[in-house]
Motif scaffolding. Structure first.
Motif, PDB file in Angstrom:
ATOM      1  N   ARG A 135       0.824  -1.210   0.000  1.00  0.00           N
ATOM      2  CA  ARG A 135       0.000   0.000   0.000  1.00  0.00           C
ATOM      3  C   ARG A 135       0.855   1.256   0.000  1.00  0.00           C
ATOM      4  O   ARG A 135       0.529   2.241  -0.664  1.00  0.00           O
ATOM      5  N   ALA A 136       1.942   1.238   0.763  1.00  0.00           N
ATOM      6  CA  ALA A 136       2.834   2.393   0.775  1.00  0.00           C
ATOM      7  C   ALA A 136       3.428   2.642  -0.602  1.00  0.00           C
ATOM      8  O   ALA A 136       3.478   3.784  -1.080  1.00  0.00           O
ATOM      9  N   ALA A 137       3.863   1.573  -1.265  1.00  0.00           N
ATOM     10  CA  ALA A 137       4.437   1.714  -2.606  1.00  0.00           C
ATOM     11  C   ALA A 137       3.399   2.236  -3.586  1.00  0.00           C
ATOM     12  O   ALA A 137       3.714   3.062  -4.469  1.00  0.00           O
ATOM     13  N   ALA A 138       2.146   1.792  -3.441  1.00  0.00           N
ATOM     14  CA  ALA A 138       1.084   2.257  -4.339  1.00  0.00           C
ATOM     15  C   ALA A 138       0.841   3.750  -4.171  1.00  0.00           C
ATOM     16  O   ALA A 138       0.682   4.487  -5.161  1.00  0.00           O
ATOM     17  N   VAL A 139       0.822   4.222  -2.939  1.00  0.00           N
ATOM     18  CA  VAL A 139       0.587   5.638  -2.677  1.00  0.00           C
ATOM     19  C   VAL A 139       1.735   6.477  -3.212  1.00  0.00           C
ATOM     20  O   VAL A 139       1.530   7.480  -3.917  1.00  0.00           O
ATOM     21  N   ILE A 140       2.966   6.085  -2.892  1.00  0.00           N
ATOM     22  CA  ILE A 140       4.133   6.845  -3.367  1.00  0.00           C
ATOM     23  C   ILE A 140       4.177   6.860  -4.887  1.00  0.00           C
ATOM     24  O   ILE A 140       4.500   7.876  -5.517  1.00  0.00           O
ATOM     25  N   GLY A 141       3.807   5.733  -5.500  1.00  0.00           N
ATOM     26  CA  GLY A 141       3.840   5.631  -6.954  1.00  0.00           C
ATOM     27  C   GLY A 141       2.855   6.540  -7.655  1.00  0.00           C
ATOM     28  O   GLY A 141       3.053   6.887  -8.835  1.00  0.00           O
ATOM     29  N   GLU A 142       1.784   6.925  -6.967  1.00  0.00           N
ATOM     30  CA  GLU A 142       0.781   7.790  -7.585  1.00  0.00           C
ATOM     31  C   GLU A 142       1.093   9.272  -7.420  1.00  0.00           C
ATOM     32  O   GLU A 142       0.441  10.112  -8.028  1.00  0.00           O
TER      33      GLU A 142
ATOM     34  N   ALA B 123      -9.065   7.724  -5.114  1.00  0.00           N
ATOM     35  CA  ALA B 123      -9.593   7.095  -6.325  1.00  0.00           C
ATOM     36  C   ALA B 123      -8.523   6.341  -7.095  1.00  0.00           C
ATOM     37  O   ALA B 123      -8.845   5.582  -8.011  1.00  0.00           O
ATOM     38  N   ARG B 124      -7.250   6.523  -6.727  1.00  0.00           N
ATOM     39  CA  ARG B 124      -6.162   5.886  -7.459  1.00  0.00           C
ATOM     40  C   ARG B 124      -5.568   4.687  -6.726  1.00  0.00           C
ATOM     41  O   ARG B 124      -4.868   3.876  -7.334  1.00  0.00           O
ATOM     42  N   VAL B 125      -5.795   4.630  -5.408  1.00  0.00           N
ATOM     43  CA  VAL B 125      -5.261   3.512  -4.630  1.00  0.00           C
ATOM     44  C   VAL B 125      -6.410   2.877  -3.859  1.00  0.00           C
ATOM     45  O   VAL B 125      -7.341   3.551  -3.448  1.00  0.00           O
ATOM     46  N   ASN B 126      -6.338   1.614  -3.629  1.00  0.00           N
ATOM     47  CA  ASN B 126      -7.452   0.905  -3.008  1.00  0.00           C
ATOM     48  C   ASN B 126      -7.376   0.972  -1.486  1.00  0.00           C
ATOM     49  O   ASN B 126      -7.105  -0.004  -0.810  1.00  0.00           O
ATOM     50  N   LEU B 127      -7.604   2.186  -0.970  1.00  0.00           N
ATOM     51  CA  LEU B 127      -7.601   2.404   0.473  1.00  0.00           C
ATOM     52  C   LEU B 127      -8.751   3.325   0.838  1.00  0.00           C
ATOM     53  O   LEU B 127      -9.001   4.318   0.148  1.00  0.00           O
ATOM     54  N   ARG B 128      -9.417   3.018   1.930  1.00  0.00           N
ATOM     55  CA  ARG B 128     -10.439   3.914   2.421  1.00  0.00           C
ATOM     56  C   ARG B 128      -9.809   5.175   2.999  1.00  0.00           C
ATOM     57  O   ARG B 128      -8.609   5.206   3.289  1.00  0.00           O
ATOM     58  N   ARG B 129     -10.654   6.208   3.158  1.00  0.00           N
ATOM     59  CA  ARG B 129     -10.140   7.521   3.529  1.00  0.00           C
ATOM     60  C   ARG B 129      -9.347   7.507   4.836  1.00  0.00           C
ATOM     61  O   ARG B 129      -8.232   8.024   4.898  1.00  0.00           O
ATOM     62  N   THR B 130      -9.895   6.901   5.892  1.00  0.00           N
ATOM     63  CA  THR B 130      -9.210   6.948   7.189  1.00  0.00           C
ATOM     64  C   THR B 130      -7.859   6.238   7.158  1.00  0.00           C
ATOM     65  O   THR B 130      -6.842   6.826   7.561  1.00  0.00           O
ATOM     66  N   PRO B 131      -7.763   4.967   6.698  1.00  0.00           N
ATOM     67  CA  PRO B 131      -6.441   4.348   6.646  1.00  0.00           C
ATOM     68  C   PRO B 131      -5.505   5.029   5.646  1.00  0.00           C
ATOM     69  O   PRO B 131      -4.285   5.032   5.848  1.00  0.00           O
ATOM     70  N   LEU B 132      -6.057   5.614   4.569  1.00  0.00           N
ATOM     71  CA  LEU B 132      -5.209   6.332   3.621  1.00  0.00           C
ATOM     72  C   LEU B 132      -4.587   7.550   4.296  1.00  0.00           C
ATOM     73  O   LEU B 132      -3.382   7.808   4.157  1.00  0.00           O
ATOM     74  N   GLU B 133      -5.406   8.310   5.043  1.00  0.00           N
ATOM     75  CA  GLU B 133      -4.869   9.487   5.729  1.00  0.00           C
ATOM     76  C   GLU B 133      -3.811   9.090   6.756  1.00  0.00           C
ATOM     77  O   GLU B 133      -2.794   9.779   6.909  1.00  0.00           O
ATOM     78  N   LEU B 134      -4.036   7.983   7.454  1.00  0.00           N
ATOM     79  CA  LEU B 134      -3.061   7.509   8.426  1.00  0.00           C
ATOM     80  C   LEU B 134      -1.756   7.122   7.738  1.00  0.00           C
ATOM     81  O   LEU B 134      -0.658   7.470   8.202  1.00  0.00           O
ATOM     82  N   LEU B 135      -1.859   6.428   6.609  1.00  0.00           N
ATOM     83  CA  LEU B 135      -0.668   6.015   5.875  1.00  0.00           C
ATOM     84  C   LEU B 135       0.087   7.231   5.354  1.00  0.00           C
ATOM     85  O   LEU B 135       1.322   7.289   5.420  1.00  0.00           O
ATOM     86  N   LEU B 136      -0.627   8.229   4.848  1.00  0.00           N
ATOM     87  CA  LEU B 136       0.030   9.446   4.358  1.00  0.00           C
ATOM     88  C   LEU B 136       0.797  10.144   5.482  1.00  0.00           C
ATOM     89  O   LEU B 136       1.907  10.646   5.268  1.00  0.00           O
ATOM     90  N   LYS B 137       0.216  10.152   6.672  1.00  0.00           N
ATOM     91  CA  LYS B 137       0.913  10.776   7.801  1.00  0.00           C
ATOM     92  C   LYS B 137       2.200  10.030   8.128  1.00  0.00           C
ATOM     93  O   LYS B 137       3.234  10.639   8.409  1.00  0.00           O
TER      94      LYS B 137
END
Length: 703
Positions: A372-379, A392-406
């Protein structure tokens, strides 16, 4: 520099004004910390029990530093409730404190003006505010230049070993690195074991020159106990029977939102002045409820962990846990709300057999997965991308996506800027070994919590040992030391009343009204609002998986490895009761089911049983025309929709059956609902094939 004698005298004067007592004296370690900050400009970590007076250290240190010409203190605090209490306490100490947070944007301009005029002694901010682009880039640099002291409250949040890890707290290490080495820094917490203490001290920096003041974590006012009862109805019956006997007012903790809401409703119906306090409670209502509890207008708040760190009611008389937290450290933190300024307070744990299942259900790691981290960085690149656009580009819901971005932001791989997120281009390596160690530590904490429940050792001593407190010793007050102090009987009428509450069925399923942003990128030919003629109506689930009553039956039914089987008479009867209480505008004329790959017998038997009992036409099921969902549960809305888009179709026989109904309503049957996109797309196909309104009915609502 003023002498230590002068500091001690000035500090004592400030303490007596703070406490409004002419005979007030410092607890062991308080004056030492103040002198280290004010005279030595040291970096200090204070680990002391709740109620010891950690806030007095930073209030008094701020006063003395300000008297000696220092700039304002920046206090990083994690919760709005905690900020409100800190601002009020500061005023009592003669300290001018102001908070900047999401609840008071209308006050920000006034606060900036007061800072510029040097009319603020302490500025409170959340850790998230430190990464707000405007605050970070425009206001923080000027504040750092003038800052007199930095205070990090609830400092265990810095550490990913802590029970309440907050990624934004890890930015503080970067902030501390920007500060002059002689600027005093104070970190405080009541819930840190040796591993967390070491981690926090390292992040405070100064080449290891950190003064750690650690006292006994024993809470002599607390009388701890554990009462194991057969089931949820018995625990609720105990509360109905004995809540009025508990001293003063207090907090009843529940593990889930639905459990808190159901318990509060039951107790209110039983004549008790209680309210629910959860993550769903509006901020304004939270503040009102906190005030009512502090004013003893309520007997209790039935709360999730949303009411935790820093809530300050010194005379709180009891804390009851309806189900055990997954960690003794988290448990110690929550029970620490009680007995802060009283000689006696009662703390009772009512564990449930479902606790371990709920721990597993909510066990979401705050650490990123490599994929998931690689997918986010790649986008991401150097053009800002907003969180919804990235979702919309990575398969993560908003809350876990925001946590991962942090997490990635703190690690330096991404950066938050005006307009969204960008990649920094810095290399990022997945630290699998570290994350696996943290996961193992979490599992060990769960085992320790079970030991706390079943062991015959002193309860307080066990909690102290879990916090690596070297002073751990028998308390002489808990049920293991002195025998049960609490009533163990449950009134049979109360148990029956609780059974009635737990037996209630019917949870509304709100229909989807909008297609998710970015779904068209994933091959979904739909965007904007869902046409009214394509929508499902509001549906019903028998219960939530997290409910205290039917949730247990459903968790067992849907447990990993549970075999597929026809629906039980018990559950079918519950479905019938849901239908009886529905109150629809027009009675459905037929039943249609959604085909299931994992539980075909369950869904088919449910549909046939309801058709038979309700004397409805059984039109069979929709057709599966695709390979089924690919990403599984947990993905974000756009991906979840893309997974089921085009997977269901109305076959010829079903189409003929729908046409024969003449536009009458259809009952749509499935086993459980999570994202609601399967129900939404199924309803769209049925409506377009001639069905009237579509009424979804499922056994379980996830979450």
């Amino acid at each position: 520099m003023p002498s230590s004698t002068s500091t001690a005298s000035d500090a004592t004067t400030a303490l007596r004004r703070l406490t409004a007592r002419d005979d007030a004296v410092f607890h062991d370690g308080q004056l030492e910390a103040i002198e280290a900050l004010v005279d030595g400009h040291r970096r200090a970590l204070v680990v002391q029990r709740t109620g010891w007076g950690k806030s007095a250290v930073y209030f008094i240190s701020t006063l003395l530093l300000r008297q000696r010409g220092a700039g304002p203190t920046l206090l990083v605090s994690p919760l709005l409730a905690l900020m409100r209490d800190q601002v009020a306490a500061a005023a009592r100490a003669g300290v001018r404190a102001v908070a900047i947070n999401s609840a008071n944007p209308h006050e920000w301009d006034e606060t900036r003006a007061k800072l510029a005029a040097d009319e603020i002694d302490i500025l409170l901010v959340s850790p998230e505010r430190l990464n707000n682009p405007r605050f970070r880039d425009e206001q923080l640099p000027a504040l750092i230049e003038r800052m007199g002291m930095l205070v990090v409250d609830e400092a265990h949040c810095i550490s990913d070993w802590g029970h309440d890890f907050r990624p934004d707290y890890r930015r503080l290490a970067e902030l501390i690195g920007q500060l002059p080495s002689d600027l005093p820094v104070l970190a405080t917490t009541a819930t840190a074991n040796a591993r967390v203490v070491t981690d926090v001290a390292e992040q405070l920096g100064a080449e290891g020159d950190v003064l750690t003041i650690r006292g006994s974590l024993a809470r002599t006012s607390l009388r701890l106990g554990v009462l194991e009862l057969p089931g949820a109805r018995d625990r609720l019956g105990w509360l109905l029977s004995h809540l009025a006997e508990l001293p003063g007012s207090g907090i009843i903790y529940a593990l889930t939102v639905s459990a808190a809401e159901d318990t509060a409703r039951l107790l209110r119906e039983g004549g008790h002045a209680v309210r629910a306090y959860t993550g769903r409670t509006d901020p304004e209502e939270r503040e009102q409820l906190e005030g009512q509890l502090k004013g003893n207008e309520l007997k209790a708040l039935v709360a999730t962990s949303a009411l935790g760190m820093g809530f300050d009611k010194p005379d709180l008389g009891f804390v009851i846990h309806l189900g055990a937290p997954s960690s003794p450290v988290a448990y110690y933190q929550q029970v620490g709300r009680a007995g802060r300024a009283t000689d006696n307070a009662d703390v009772l744990l009512l564990p449930g057999r479902e606790d371990k299942d709920i721990w597993t259900y909510f066990a979401t790691s705050s650490m990123p997965s490599q994929e998931r981290a690689a997918a986010v960085i790649g986008e991401l690149n150097d053009v800002p991308l907003s969180t919804p656009a990235l979702e919309a580009r990575v398969n993560l819901r908003r809350t876990p996506l925001e946590l991962l971005l942090k997490v990635l932001d703190v690690d330096g791989a991404v950066r938050r800027v005006q307009g969204g997120w960008v990649a920094t281009g810095q290399p990022w390596t997945y630290d699998r070994e570290r994350y696996e160690r943290i996961a193992a530590a979490r599992e060990a904490e769960q085992r320790s919590m079970l030991t706390y429940q079943h062991d015959s050792t002193c309860r307080m001593e066990m909690l102290q040992r879990d916090l690596d407190d070297a002073t751990a010793a028998p308390c002489g007050r808990c049920d293991n030391c002195a025998g049960p102090w609490f009533p163990t009987g449950v009134d049979s009428a109360a148990t029956q009343t609780a059974s009635g509450t737990l037996d209630k069925v019917g949870v509304e399923i709100e229909p989807r009204a909008q297609w998710p942003t970015g779904a068209e990128r994933l091959g979904v030919e739909a965007k904007g609002k869902i046409a009214v003629d394509d929508r499902a109506e509001a549906g019903r689930a028998v219960a939530r998986l997290t409910d205290l009553g039917w949730g247990g039956v459903l968790r067992e039914l849907f447990a990993a490895g549970a075999p597929d089987a026809p629906i039980s008479d018990e559950l079918l009867g519950a479905c019938v009761r849901v239908l009886k209480d529905w109150g629809w505008a027009e009675r459905p004329a037929a039943v249609v089911s959604i085909p299931s790959r994992s539980r075909p017998q369950l869904v088919d038997s449910m549909a046939r049983g309801i058709a038979r009992i309700g004397r409805l036409t059984d039109l069979g099921s929709l057709d599966l025309v695709g390979e089924g969902a690919r990403s599984g549960p947990g993905g974000n809305s756009a991906y979840r929709l893309a997974d089921v888009w085009g997977q269901l179709a109305v076959g010829p026989a079903l189409a003929d059956g729908l046409q024969s109904l003449g536009g009458k309503p259809v009952l749509l049957i499935d086993d459980r609902v999570d994202s609601r996109w399967t129900l939404t797309t199924a309803a769209r196909e049925l409506r377009r094939s001639g069905a009237g309104s579509v009424l979804p009915l499922v056994l379980a609502q996830v979450g």
